[in-house]
Design a protein around this motif. Sequence first.
Motif, short mmCIF file in Angstrom:
data_model
loop_
_atom_site.label_atom_id
_atom_site.label_comp_id
_atom_site.label_asym_id
_atom_site.label_seq_id
_atom_site.Cartn_x
_atom_site.Cartn_y
_atom_site.Cartn_z
N PRO A 33 0.79 -1.13 0.13
CA PRO A 33 -0.05 -0.05 -0.01
C PRO A 33 0.88 1.22 -0.14
N SER A 86 -9.26 -6.75 -0.89
CA SER A 86 -8.02 -5.86 -0.61
C SER A 86 -7.46 -5.54 -1.62
N ARG A 170 -6.43 -2.28 -0.57
CA ARG A 170 -5.01 -1.65 -0.15
C ARG A 170 -4.23 -1.49 -1.41
N VAL A 202 -3.51 3.80 -0.87
CA VAL A 202 -3.66 2.67 -1.92
C VAL A 202 -2.58 2.42 -2.59
#
Length: 261
Positions: A33, A86, A170, A202
């Motif tokens: 991330p 994610s 993420r 992100v």
Amino acid sequence: MLLEAKNVSKVFRGRRSAEPVRAVADASIRARPGEFVAIVGESGSGKSTLARILLDLIPASAGSVELDGVPIASMTRAQRADYRRSVQAVLQDPAGSLNPRKTVERTVGEVLRLHRIATTAPETREKVVDVLRLVGMTPAERFLGRYPHELSGGQRQRVLIARAIALSPRIIVADEAVSALDASVKAGVLRVMADLTDRLGVGYVFITHDLPVVKKVADHVYVMRSGQIVEEGPKDEIFSAPSHDYTRTLLAAAPVLGEER
Ligand SMILES: Nc1ncnc2c1ncn2[C@@H]1O[C@H](COP(=O)(O)OP(=O)(O)O)[C@@H](O)[C@H]1O
Ligand SMILES: [Mg+2]
């Protein structure tokens, strides 16, 4: 959080007579991330296949994809579901990523409902408006009822990003996500993507053959050729001192970079 492809290979076995195709060969990458990781390479080098493996859309023939050291293959159902939330995809729009019969509100709202992030209609609308603002589609209310054909290419790409962001991923795996856009529109969408790193933390696995874009936005670069990662490093190192012949050829072929030399 660490997303890793570890020594991933993919062999496509053709029908009876066709030769098997080794699309990805022993490729390893890492993404986190907040980090903008680019995978570059010519058409046919295996980038999209690696993307599909990272997105858990197709299995690897060998090697593993791991999230914080846990291979997808040995995840529990709950871990796998969490992985799929994610790590989100943003693909090229012309590939038909948007349903022509669904409005923006429905396109984004559906994933919110599916993942039980919103349940009622007003709650869903509110969240859709929030994510449209995050991708710079304002006033958001104006876009809710629009269909894909009523949007520009850049706006469609923003909707795809909004749909991905709605699930609070993420990491976003973006495969040629801006390649088809005109230069100024492309710059706008890239700004939105960079902005999401600043605001939401992100990270990106950004797959492209477009080197000027990589030069502008990437932190770390992997160079892919014939299914293999032939070179990797921080962007500045790759661009200023490519160590592999193929990378040098690739850089020399990119018009903007050629001008700068
Ligand atoms: N489903 C498939 N079946 C057979 N071969 C495939 C399949 N998908 C990709 N390939 C082959 O794998 C190689 C890599 O393709 P791809 O991953 O799409 O590369 P890139 O995205 O870098 O252009 C190509 O030779 C392609 O023809
Ligand atoms: Mg591709």
